[in-house]
Design an enzyme around this catalytic site. Structure first.
Site, PDB file in Angstrom:
ATOM      1  N   THR A  28      -7.670  -1.205   1.167  1.00 46.48           N
ATOM      2  CA  THR A  28      -6.768  -1.316   2.385  1.00 46.48           C
ATOM      3  C   THR A  28      -5.816  -0.204   2.257  1.00 46.48           C
ATOM      4  O   THR A  28      -5.361   0.083   1.126  1.00 46.48           O
ATOM      5  CB  THR A  28      -6.230  -2.611   2.338  1.00 46.48           C
ATOM      6  OG1 THR A  28      -7.174  -3.688   2.479  1.00 46.48           O
ATOM      7  CG2 THR A  28      -5.288  -2.953   3.504  1.00 46.48           C
ATOM      8  N   ASP A  83     -10.624   2.318  -2.943  1.00 42.84           N
ATOM      9  CA  ASP A  83      -9.080   1.752  -2.729  1.00 42.84           C
ATOM     10  C   ASP A  83      -8.165   2.888  -3.060  1.00 42.84           C
ATOM     11  O   ASP A  83      -8.313   3.468  -3.913  1.00 42.84           O
ATOM     12  CB  ASP A  83      -9.106   0.487  -3.251  1.00 42.84           C
ATOM     13  CG  ASP A  83      -8.125  -0.463  -2.605  1.00 42.84           C
ATOM     14  OD1 ASP A  83      -7.428   0.070  -1.681  1.00 42.84           O
ATOM     15  OD2 ASP A  83      -7.816  -1.336  -3.126  1.00 42.84           O
ATOM     16  N   ALA A  85      -3.952   3.461  -4.033  1.00 42.36           N
ATOM     17  CA  ALA A  85      -2.938   2.934  -4.936  1.00 42.36           C
ATOM     18  C   ALA A  85      -1.584   3.469  -4.720  1.00 42.36           C
ATOM     19  O   ALA A  85      -1.408   4.430  -3.841  1.00 42.36           O
ATOM     20  CB  ALA A  85      -3.443   3.435  -6.549  1.00 42.36           C
ATOM     21  N   ASP A  86      -0.386   2.643  -4.837  1.00 42.23           N
ATOM     22  CA  ASP A  86       0.648   3.185  -4.941  1.00 42.23           C
ATOM     23  C   ASP A  86       1.133   4.003  -5.918  1.00 42.23           C
ATOM     24  O   ASP A  86       2.151   5.033  -5.835  1.00 42.23           O
ATOM     25  CB  ASP A  86       1.784   1.953  -4.824  1.00 42.23           C
ATOM     26  CG  ASP A  86       1.370   1.157  -3.555  1.00 42.23           C
ATOM     27  OD1 ASP A  86       1.289   1.680  -2.342  1.00 42.23           O
ATOM     28  OD2 ASP A  86       1.209  -0.100  -3.700  1.00 42.23           O
ATOM     29  N   GLY A  97      -0.540  -2.879  -3.747  1.00 38.47           N
ATOM     30  CA  GLY A  97       0.070  -3.847  -2.982  1.00 38.47           C
ATOM     31  C   GLY A  97       1.142  -3.575  -1.857  1.00 38.47           C
ATOM     32  O   GLY A  97       1.562  -4.247  -1.410  1.00 38.47           O
ATOM     33  N   GLU A 105      -7.752  -7.404  -3.200  1.00 35.88           N
ATOM     34  CA  GLU A 105      -8.120  -5.920  -3.638  1.00 35.88           C
ATOM     35  C   GLU A 105      -8.660  -5.945  -5.077  1.00 35.88           C
ATOM     36  O   GLU A 105      -9.508  -5.504  -5.567  1.00 35.88           O
ATOM     37  CB  GLU A 105      -7.221  -4.942  -3.555  1.00 35.88           C
ATOM     38  CG  GLU A 105      -6.717  -4.521  -2.167  1.00 35.88           C
ATOM     39  CD  GLU A 105      -5.400  -3.627  -1.851  1.00 35.88           C
ATOM     40  OE1 GLU A 105      -5.664  -3.125  -0.992  1.00 35.88           O
ATOM     41  OE2 GLU A 105      -4.625  -3.542  -2.793  1.00 35.88           O
TER      42      GLU A 105
HETATM   43  C1  5RP Z   1      -2.557  -2.242  -0.067  1.00 36.33           C
HETATM   44  C2  5RP Z   1      -2.646  -1.229  -1.374  1.00 36.33           C
HETATM   45  C3  5RP Z   1      -2.886   0.260  -0.912  1.00 36.33           C
HETATM   46  O1  5RP Z   1      -3.996   0.827  -1.548  1.00 36.33           O
HETATM   47  C4  5RP Z   1      -1.720   1.021  -1.422  1.00 36.33           C
HETATM   48  O2  5RP Z   1      -0.442   0.426  -1.148  1.00 36.33           O
HETATM   49  C5  5RP Z   1      -1.873   2.533  -1.083  1.00 36.33           C
HETATM   50  O3  5RP Z   1      -1.745   2.640   0.210  1.00 36.33           O
HETATM   51  P1  5RP Z   1      -1.698   3.986   1.129  1.00 36.33           P
HETATM   52  O4  5RP Z   1      -3.120   4.465   0.830  1.00 36.33           O
HETATM   53  O5  5RP Z   1      -1.317   3.594   2.455  1.00 36.33           O
HETATM   54  O6  5RP Z   1      -0.676   4.699   0.327  1.00 36.33           O
HETATM   55  O7  5RP Z   1      -2.662  -1.583  -2.303  1.00 36.33           O
HETATM   56  O8  5RP Z   1      -2.288  -3.487  -0.511  1.00 36.33           O
END
Ligand code: 5RP
Length: 225
Positions: A28, A83, A85-86, A97, A105
């Protein structure tokens, strides 16, 4: 070219690892969106796969693009989950998250043979903790759960929507975003402290789950780590 190009490059590169017949976990977030777009494009030219989504938005994007979306409870296996990551460090420990979906996730990543993480270069850190740590919390007794978190010395706030209402996860829970006062030396310790509090569903720490990391750069290059 900028950060969006870096995210797109990482998402497109990860889509190259998906093979015919795989069951693919969909993360996500804004980077995962590019991965799902790339999968949809490959599907149009003959890639047959099934997917399992970590959120409603990813499920909707995939099914609109013609991809079959399975319920995780009915999927016989998940081969690869991709997926974002932050933050991610050199030991592939992560904070996730930002989009509020980390509990699902994590379950999806743990159910997968491999989790491929797609990030732009800004997400690579030497130590975790600059970004907030989301903690998913049951509503039942949530003020008391918050007090227990704060009694351990953590500070944070309930996540709100842009209209000021409380953000509610797809699991029907609240999110408490912890702001660390300094970078973390032992995130496993922080996770252990938090997860033992009754009412805490899960933290946004991911340990021992990431396999290959695809890093995208703003000039469109990618690196696999
Ligand atoms: C969502 C997440 C996302 O993978 C994380 O926040 C990274 O998001 P983005 O790709 O928009 O920077 O953990 O719950």
């Amino acid at each position: 070219m900028g950060i969006e190009e870096a995210k797109r490059a990482a998402g497109q590169k990860a889509a190259e690892f998906i093979q015919q017949g795989m069951i693919v976990g969909l993360g996500t977030g804004s980077t995962a969106v590019h991965f799902i777009d790339a999968l949809i494009e490959r599907h149009k030219t003959g890639l047959h796969i099934q997917t399992v989504a970590s959120s409603r938005s990813s499920a909707e994007q995939a099914s609109k693009g013609g991809l079959r979306v399975l319920d995780l409870n009915e999927a016989p296996r998940v081969d690869i989950t991709v997926d974002g990551a932050d933050e991610i460090d050199s030991q592939k420990r992560m904070i996730k998250g930002g989009g509020g979906a980390h509990t699902r996730e994590k379950i999806l990543a743990a159910a997968s043979t491999e989790m491929i993480v797609i990030v732009d270069e800004s997400k690579i850190v030497s130590r975790l903790g600059k970004r907030n740590l989301p903690v998913e919390i049951l509503f039942y007794g949530s003020p008391s759960t918050r007090r227990k978190i704060e009694a351990l010395g953590y500070k944070g706030k309930w996540r709100l929507n842009s209209d000021g209402s409380l953000f509610i996860t797809e699991n029907g829970n609240a999110l408490f975003d912890i702001e660390f006062v300094s970078l973390l030396t032992e995130p496993e310790y922080d996770h252990k402290q938090l997860i033992q509090i009754p009412g805490v569903v899960d933290t946004g720490f991911f340990f021992g789950l990431a396999g290959r990391i695809v890093v995208g750069f703003s000039d469109g290059r990618t690196e696999i780590r």
